[in-house]
Design an enzyme around this catalytic site. Structure first.
Site: not given
Ligand code: HPA
Length: 267
Positions: A28, A58, A80, A82-83, A110, A205-206, A229, A241
């Site tokens: 991302s 993306h 991903h 989750y999609e 990310a 998440m990936s 973050n 996001h």
């Molecule tokens: N959690 C999950 N996926 C992420 C995060 C997070 O804090 N930041 C960027 N992708």
């Protein structure tokens, strides 16, 4: 012709027959790194079996060409879990990468950090991962090859080379354990405290399904997270996001320098 053979034929018609040395999957907010490749961009929609990636931030193109004189295949987007709930979504694309001749795969993503000494903007090389989702892209694979060893899944020699490149570029590359949490909702603060207790340093998440698939296919793997973050409950900043997409470019410039130096060493 099989689906993968069709994708290979499209790629060879557009990009030529020369083998690819390395694959790179962009996370991302990192999609612009693909622009550095001197070659062709083929939309995933033209490649049978490739994902119809739908996450904003993306770039769903396969870029094949030279980066620092090394022939690479850069995947501007991933699908991903989750999609659509498919942990094996990247399997055809990775099979095609292997058929193109690649020996290694570098994954980027990310991630949220659970370590105060790895703040947003930092890069973290994955020393290992925790498949907290319990999902696996090899479920249903009928052959005994499915029993993939995951010791040193994050290749020690590739990691050493990436660390050396970071150091030569004067970039502080942290190292830690990444936990895969399915998403798409972010984690709760209680979940983050748990993951921290389990030994994770970052969460995202990936990446983990692709590491498993790549090891299954015999590719060497390394992965680098851009920390966007602090994980839930660890700072007052709101997690979103949009924030991920806004913060990822902070790490992207450093990532590009590390990758260029690393590729230079492969020539
Ligand atoms: N959690 C999950 N996926 C992420 C995060 C997070 O804090 N930041 C960027 N992708």
């Amino acid at each position: 012709m099989s689906r993968n053979a069709e994708a290979l034929a499209v790629i060879r018609a557009r990009a030529g027959d020369a083998p690819v040395r390395l694959g790179l999957i962009l996370g991302s907010g990192l999609g612009h790194l693909a622009k550095a490749v001197d070659g062709v961009a083929i939309p995933y929609a033209e490649l049978p079996g490739f994902p119809h990636a739908s996450v904003s931030g993306h770039n769903p193109n396969l870029h094949i060409g030279l980066l620092e004189g090394v022939r690479v295949a850069v995947f501007g987007a991933r699908e991903h879990y989750y999609e659509k709930g498919n942990a094996a979504a990247m399997r055809p694309a990775l099979e095609v990468l292997q058929a193109l001749g690649a020996e290694s795969l570098i994954l980027t993503n990310a991630a949220g950090s659970m370590r105060p000494d790895i703040p947003p903007g930092d890069l973290m090389l994955l020393s290992d991962h925790i498949n907290y989702s319990g999902l696996n892209p090899l479920i249903g694979e009928p052959t005994d090859h499915r029993f993939v060893p995951m010791t040193d899944a994050h290749d020690p020699a590739l990691r050493a080379a990436l660390r050396a490149s970071a150091s030569a570029e004067g970039i502080d590359l942290k190292e830690g354990v990444y936990a895969w949490y399915s998403g798409p909702s972010f984690e709760t603060p209680a979940e983050i405290r748990m993951l921290k207790g389990l030994g994770a340093d970052a969460v995202g998440m990936s990446t983990v399904p692709e590491v498993i698939l790549a090891r299954f296919l015999g590719l060497k793997v390394a992965a680098i997270s851009t920390v966007t973050n602090m994980a839930a409950g660890m700072s007052d900043e709101k997690i979103s996001h949009d924030h991920t997409k806004a913060m990822a470019p902070l790490g992207a410039a450093k990532l590009e320098r590390i990758l260029r130096h690393f590729l230079n060493g492969l020539r």
